[in-house]
Design a protein around this motif. Structure first.
Motif: not given
Ligand SMILES: CC(=O)N[C@H]1[C@@H](OP(=O)(O)OP(=O)(O)OC[C@H]2O[C@@H](n3ccc(=O)[nH]c3=O)[C@H](O)[C@@H]2O)O[C@H](CO)[C@@H](O)[C@@H]1O
Ligand SMILES: C=C(OP(=O)(O)O)C(=O)O
Length: 431
Positions: A166-180
């Protein structure tokens, strides 16, 4: 390398005619990373922009063991990642990786195909603080062991046993989302990513991965679910058009009081930028897959207020050309850069050209209108470079923008496409 290229612009000509919008930089880079997850077949990517970041990404793919062909005339990349299994090559070396931010998108492939990764450097535009903690924390929550080698400034990852989580992002990171998403695609079990990015490029990457066999739902909702699969296979995909390239050409047309058809551009991808430009007096009409942009030269540009935010908010990458455009508007514009704390180096360069821009932290006031004058100016990052070329198009006399490499990182055949619209722009390679 890079410092030798500069853009020379002689102002005063309106843009008229047809421009072809390139494939999206911020979609092709994650897709090259995703193609490396395919253990069988050869990936074919079409509509690939001929930009330096793509060249670096392909060099990096070869360095880690993929077979790569870039057919530039056909704007097509072919990638064979079937033999990506030598852990000794699971390294993102600084000489390539530190030259572009998209290198971090190779980590999921290194983890899944080689069980480990060493990151010796990740580059990208210098926009102030740009951390990667969401990426590393997310990989760790999926079971990777992430350690920092402070002495060498490396990150070491071992990933023998990735599992959904279960993951969450503090801010909706563009590359962060793609990478995860990529890390989760081949991790057994279910992964949930809360507060995920909504950018159109993220949706294009999800479509690509889904065709490869990944099981991903919730794209575009901010809540993404990934069911890990055992294997991904190579497919063919045509990359979406680049909304930042679209915005830059639209603003250049507006600045010069021109009339341009942007082939492949989609108004809905501009998000809030569309409404801000309309408020300034720019006229758009979408005619199928062609976006028509017009500003009557006798209609003055109106000033604007804009705050950058994740999609569909005003894109931070378009904040730089907007600042240049605002310098021409009749009145005071107010810009608030809420994504990056170091994206206002442009103000100083525009002021050298006669603009009147005051910066206070992450807020800027642009006092328009000003008649810009040509000058030698510095491209501090990719979009600063594009914004200065925009300013040069309406300045009196010659503007020289350097280093041109930064513009070439993200805009394909920039001078040729502008010259085709009637601009007096050359790209001089003086190296
Ligand atoms: C290759 C690519 O797609 N680049 C785009 C991507 O960059 P990038 O994906 O790097 O930008 P992010 O969306 O991740 O960053 C947004 C904000 O979150 C912060 N943050 C991000 C990740 C992290 O681990 N920790 C953290 O604190 C960043 O410092 C920044 O303030 O989105 C940016 C914002 O739309 C665009 O300017 C870039 O063109
Ligand atoms: C900031 C940008 O890119 P990167 O994330 O690759 O540095 C950009 O595209 O303007």
């Amino acid at each position: 390398m890079g410092q030798e290229v500069r853009y020379r612009v002689r102002g005063g000509r309106p843009l008229n005619g047809t421009a072809f919008i390139q494939g999206a930089k911020n979609a092709v880079l994650p897709m090259i990373g995703a193609a490396l997850l395919a253990s069988r077949g050869r990936t074919v990517l079409r509509n690939v922009p001929i930009i330096e970041d793509v060249r670096r990404a392909l060099e990096l793919a070869e360095r880690i063991g993929a077979k790569v062909e870039f057919h530039e005339t056909e704007r097509t990349v072919v990638i064979d990642a079937s033999r990506l299994n030598d852990p000794n090559r699971a390294v993102l070396p600084a000489d390539i990786s530190a030259r572009f931010r998209g290198s971090v998108l190779f980590v999921p492939a290194l983890m899944h195909r080689m069980g480990q990764a060493r990151i010796e450097g990740v580059g990208g535009c210098n926009l102030g603080s740009r951390k990667l903690d969401f990426h590393y924390r997310g990989f760790a929550r999926l079971g990777a062991e992430v350690t920092e080698d402070d002495e060498r400034n490396h990150i070491n990852i071992t990933a023998d046993n990735l599992q959904g989580g279960h993951l969450y992002l503090d801010t909706p990171s563009h590359t962060g989302t793609e990478n995860l998403i990529m890390a989760a695609a081949l991790a057994p079990g279910t992964t949930v990513i809360e507060h995920a990015a909504l950018e159109p490029e993220v949706l294009d990457v999800i479509e690509f991965l889904s065709r490869m066999g990944a099981k991903i739902s919730g794209g575009g909702t901010g809540f993404i679910k990934v069911e890990g699969v055992k294997e991904l296979t190579a497919v063919e995909h045509t990359i979406m058009s680049d909304r930042i390239d679209t915005g830059v050409f639209a603003m250049m047309t507006a600045a010069t009081g021109g009339d341009v058809s942007l082939v492949g551009a989609h108004l809905e991808h501009l998000g809030v930028a569309r409404w801000k430009l309309e408020q300034m007096g720019v006229e758009f009409s979408q005619q199928g897959a062609v976006l028509h942009v017009h500003r009557a030269p006798e209609t003055p540009l109106r000033p604007i207020n804009a705050v950058t935010s994740p999609y569909p908010g005003f894109a931070t990458d378009l904040q730089s050309p907007l600042m240049a455009l605002a310098a021409l508007a009749e009145g005071e514009s107010y810009l608030h850069e809420a994504i990056y704390d170091g994206r206002f180096a442009l103000a100083h360069e525009l002021n050298k050209m006669g603009a009147k821009i005051e910066v206070d932290g992450t807020r800027a006031i642009v006092h328009g209108p000003t008649q810009l004058r040509g000058a030698d100016v510095v491209a501090h990052d990719l979009r600063t470079g594009a914004a200065l070329v925009l300013a040069g198009l309406v300045a009196e006399g010659d503007t020289v923008v350097a280093p041109g490499y930064l513009v070439d990182r993200g805009h394909a055949q920039f001078s040729e496409r502008l010259a085709a619209l009637g601009a007096d722009v050359t790209r001089d390679d003086i190296g």
